[in-house]
Write a protein that holds these residues in place. Structure first.
Motif, short mmCIF file in Angstrom:
data_model
loop_
_atom_site.label_atom_id
_atom_site.label_comp_id
_atom_site.label_asym_id
_atom_site.label_seq_id
_atom_site.Cartn_x
_atom_site.Cartn_y
_atom_site.Cartn_z
N ILE A 195 0.86 -1.17 0.00
CA ILE A 195 0.00 0.00 0.00
C ILE A 195 0.91 1.23 0.00
N ALA A 196 0.68 2.13 -0.96
CA ALA A 196 1.62 3.25 -1.14
C ALA A 196 0.93 4.59 -0.87
N ASP A 197 1.74 5.56 -0.53
CA ASP A 197 1.24 6.92 -0.30
C ASP A 197 0.88 7.62 -1.60
N VAL A 198 -0.22 8.36 -1.60
CA VAL A 198 -0.46 9.36 -2.64
C VAL A 198 -0.59 10.67 -1.87
N TRP A 210 -7.54 0.47 -5.11
CA TRP A 210 -8.17 0.80 -3.83
C TRP A 210 -7.55 2.13 -3.39
N LEU A 211 -8.36 3.17 -3.31
CA LEU A 211 -7.84 4.51 -3.00
C LEU A 211 -8.52 5.01 -1.73
N HIS A 212 -7.74 5.10 -0.68
CA HIS A 212 -8.25 5.32 0.69
C HIS A 212 -7.82 6.71 1.15
N CYS A 213 -8.78 7.47 1.62
CA CYS A 213 -8.48 8.85 2.04
C CYS A 213 -8.25 8.92 3.55
N LEU A 214 -7.07 9.43 3.92
CA LEU A 214 -6.78 9.68 5.34
C LEU A 214 -7.06 11.14 5.68
N SER A 215 -6.68 12.04 4.74
CA SER A 215 -7.07 13.45 4.89
C SER A 215 -7.11 14.08 3.51
N ASN A 216 -8.01 15.05 3.34
CA ASN A 216 -8.14 15.70 2.04
C ASN A 216 -7.83 17.19 2.17
N ALA A 217 -7.70 17.85 1.03
CA ALA A 217 -7.45 19.30 1.06
C ALA A 217 -8.76 20.01 1.37
N ASP A 218 -8.67 21.20 2.00
CA ASP A 218 -9.89 21.96 2.28
C ASP A 218 -10.55 22.38 0.99
N SER A 219 -9.73 22.79 0.05
CA SER A 219 -10.32 23.22 -1.21
C SER A 219 -9.61 22.52 -2.36
N GLY A 220 -10.41 21.92 -3.27
CA GLY A 220 -9.84 21.12 -4.36
C GLY A 220 -9.56 19.70 -3.89
N ARG A 279 -8.42 13.72 -10.38
CA ARG A 279 -8.69 14.62 -9.25
C ARG A 279 -8.51 16.05 -9.71
N THR A 280 -9.19 16.95 -9.02
CA THR A 280 -9.00 18.37 -9.31
C THR A 280 -7.75 18.84 -8.54
N ALA A 281 -7.16 19.93 -9.04
CA ALA A 281 -5.96 20.47 -8.38
C ALA A 281 -6.33 20.93 -6.98
N PHE A 282 -5.34 21.03 -6.13
CA PHE A 282 -5.60 21.56 -4.79
C PHE A 282 -4.40 22.42 -4.37
N ARG A 283 -4.62 23.20 -3.35
CA ARG A 283 -3.53 24.04 -2.86
C ARG A 283 -3.57 23.93 -1.35
N LEU A 284 -2.48 23.51 -0.77
CA LEU A 284 -2.48 23.33 0.68
C LEU A 284 -1.85 24.55 1.32
N SER A 285 -2.62 25.21 2.18
CA SER A 285 -1.99 26.29 2.94
C SER A 285 -1.52 25.71 4.27
N GLN A 286 -2.24 24.72 4.70
CA GLN A 286 -1.85 24.04 5.93
C GLN A 286 -2.33 22.59 5.82
N GLY A 287 -1.90 21.78 6.74
CA GLY A 287 -2.35 20.40 6.76
C GLY A 287 -1.73 19.60 5.63
N VAL A 288 -2.29 18.43 5.43
CA VAL A 288 -1.72 17.54 4.43
C VAL A 288 -2.88 16.80 3.76
N ARG A 289 -2.74 16.56 2.45
CA ARG A 289 -3.71 15.69 1.76
C ARG A 289 -3.05 14.34 1.62
N HIS A 290 -3.63 13.35 2.24
CA HIS A 290 -2.94 12.05 2.29
C HIS A 290 -3.90 10.92 1.91
N LEU A 291 -3.60 10.30 0.78
CA LEU A 291 -4.35 9.13 0.35
C LEU A 291 -3.41 7.93 0.34
N ARG A 292 -3.99 6.76 0.41
CA ARG A 292 -3.20 5.53 0.31
C ARG A 292 -3.81 4.69 -0.80
N GLN A 293 -2.96 4.07 -1.58
CA GLN A 293 -3.51 3.26 -2.66
C GLN A 293 -2.90 1.86 -2.71
#
Ligand code: M3L
Ligand code: AKG
Length: 376
Positions: A167-170, A203-213, A332-346
């Motif tokens: 299982i790898a990070d996206v 299998w694409l599993h979301c741990l955290s997503n971006a607030d916008s995008g 996926r649509t583009a995203f911009r992280l000002s804080q936090g992390v967008r972390h998926l596992r596949q």
């Protein structure tokens, strides 16, 4: 209901007709002989064939055929006698197309609950039937741990390992070695067409997503191919006949494979789509051929990105998409992280592993596999 069998006249006694009311099925003598359900022909324990089918006499004929409503009793010119249960030669008509092609109007997304699918066979079966029918399923309640999907993967069979591990990070990182690891949007694509075999299910599993995008996009590639075939048959023809190439290179790996963007089986049915702009490297074909290919690819791209064909779910933490990578295009649509992390596992799971669990669950539930077998 009128039930009978007869050797069809004028076929050198090489064809049998099985009739029930106004429904009839025809069988070849060799087909019947090589499937004769007896212990000399088929091993009783495994059901595997003991005789060499290709060595049966080419002119083998039927010498007798009778039916008492329960059993079809046949004799052959090699002296063999075969008794088939009636229903084996007269399966129920196919239950209709198992694939349901969809567009943006799909009212209800196929979905499943992680712990129910983990604990209950009927829930797992429903999840896998939905996956087969629609090409994807959204699973909720996946544990928010790195390998949270794993117990459910293990309900099916082995996880497919690749050069990226199990299982790898996206996740976007500064020194991305793949464009998925940036904050770019990703065009609708199928994963890893540079591998052989291409991974069957994602299998694409979301741990955290971006607030916008960072929204997901899903398109039914079989629906897009069907539209292309209808609206632009020349483009369809071109994409089924042109073999293009895909390549992935990093410090430790060099992966290359090729195939058409739309793949047909020998009967002309669409069985797989490939699309991955980032890694496609079409060979330098004669310019006239490329001219046609580029126009066709453009037409296909317009379809796979068309809003009326696209679903745009946004994965929340604890949600996971399971996608048929031979049918579905995801992005996926583009995203911009000002804080936090967008972390998926596949993770990837093979097609035979997935189909096998679906079919064994059917068998356990007593749902007939017969029509599937015979139409396969
Ligand atoms: C991030 N990591 C390298 C592990 C996976 C990359 C996923 C494969 C890629 N999205 C594709 O288009 O096939
Ligand atoms: O980041 C996403 O939502 C999708 C990633 C993706 O498409 C991929 O890794 O293939």
């Amino acid at each position: 209901m009128d039930v009978f069998v007869e050797i069809i006249p004028g076929t050198h006694a090489r064809q049998l007709r099985v009739v029930e009311g106004n429904r009839e099925t025809r069988f070849h003598a060799l087909w019947l002989r090589e499937r004769s359900p007896d212990a000399e022909t088929l091993d009783p324990r495994t059901g595997q064939r003991l005789i060499e089918a290709a060595a049966l006499p080419q002119d083998l004929a039927l010498t007798g055929a009778a039916c008492d409503g329960e059993t079809v009793d046949l004799t052959f010119s090699d002296g063999h006698r075969a008794r088939f249960p009636w229903r084996d030669l007269h399966p129920a008509p196919p239950a209709g197309a198992i694939h349901e092609h969809w567009d943006a109007s799909l009212a209800i997304m196929p979905s499943a609950d992680f712990s129910q699918a983990l604990e209950r066979d009927d829930a797992l079966s429903e999840m896998l039937e939905g996956l087969e029918r629609y090409g994807f399923v959204k699973v909720s309640g996946v544990p928010l741990t790195l390998d949270g999907m794993m117990p459910l993967v293990e309900r099916l069979g082995p996880l497919r390992r690749t050069n990226w591990g199990g299982i790898a990070d996206v996740k976007s990182i500064a020194d991305a070695y793949d464009l998925t690891m940036t904050q770019r949007g990703l065009e609708p694509h199928t994963d890893n067409p540079y591998r052989d075999p291409i991974p069957g299910y994602i299998w694409l599993h979301c741990l955290s997503n971006a607030d916008s995008g960072g929204d997901s996009t899903l398109t039914d590639g079989f629906m897009a191919a069907k539209r292309l075939r209808r609206d632009d048959p020349d483009a369809f023809d071109c994409l089924t006949r042109t073999s293009t190439r895909f390549r992935y290179v990093d410090d430790d790996a060099h992966l290359e494979s090729e195939g058409p963007l739309i793949e047909l089986d020998p009967r002309g049915k669409v069985i797989r789509v490939r699309y991955n702009n980032r890694t496609e490297r079409i060979p330098p074909l004669p310019p006239e051929q490329l001219e046609r290919y580029y126009a066709a690819r453009r037409a296909f791209f317009a379809l796979i990105t068309a809003p009326e064909l696209t679903l745009t779910p946004k994965l929340a933490p604890g949600e996971m998409l399971i996608m048929d990578n031979y049918r579905l295009l995801h992005g996926r649509t583009a995203f911009r992280l000002s804080q936090g992390v967008r972390h998926l596992r596949q993770g990837y799971v093979d097609r035979d592993t997935t189909a096998s669990r679906r079919l064994t669950l059917r068998r356990q539930a007593g749902i007939s596999l017969h029509s599937l077998e015979e139409s396969a």
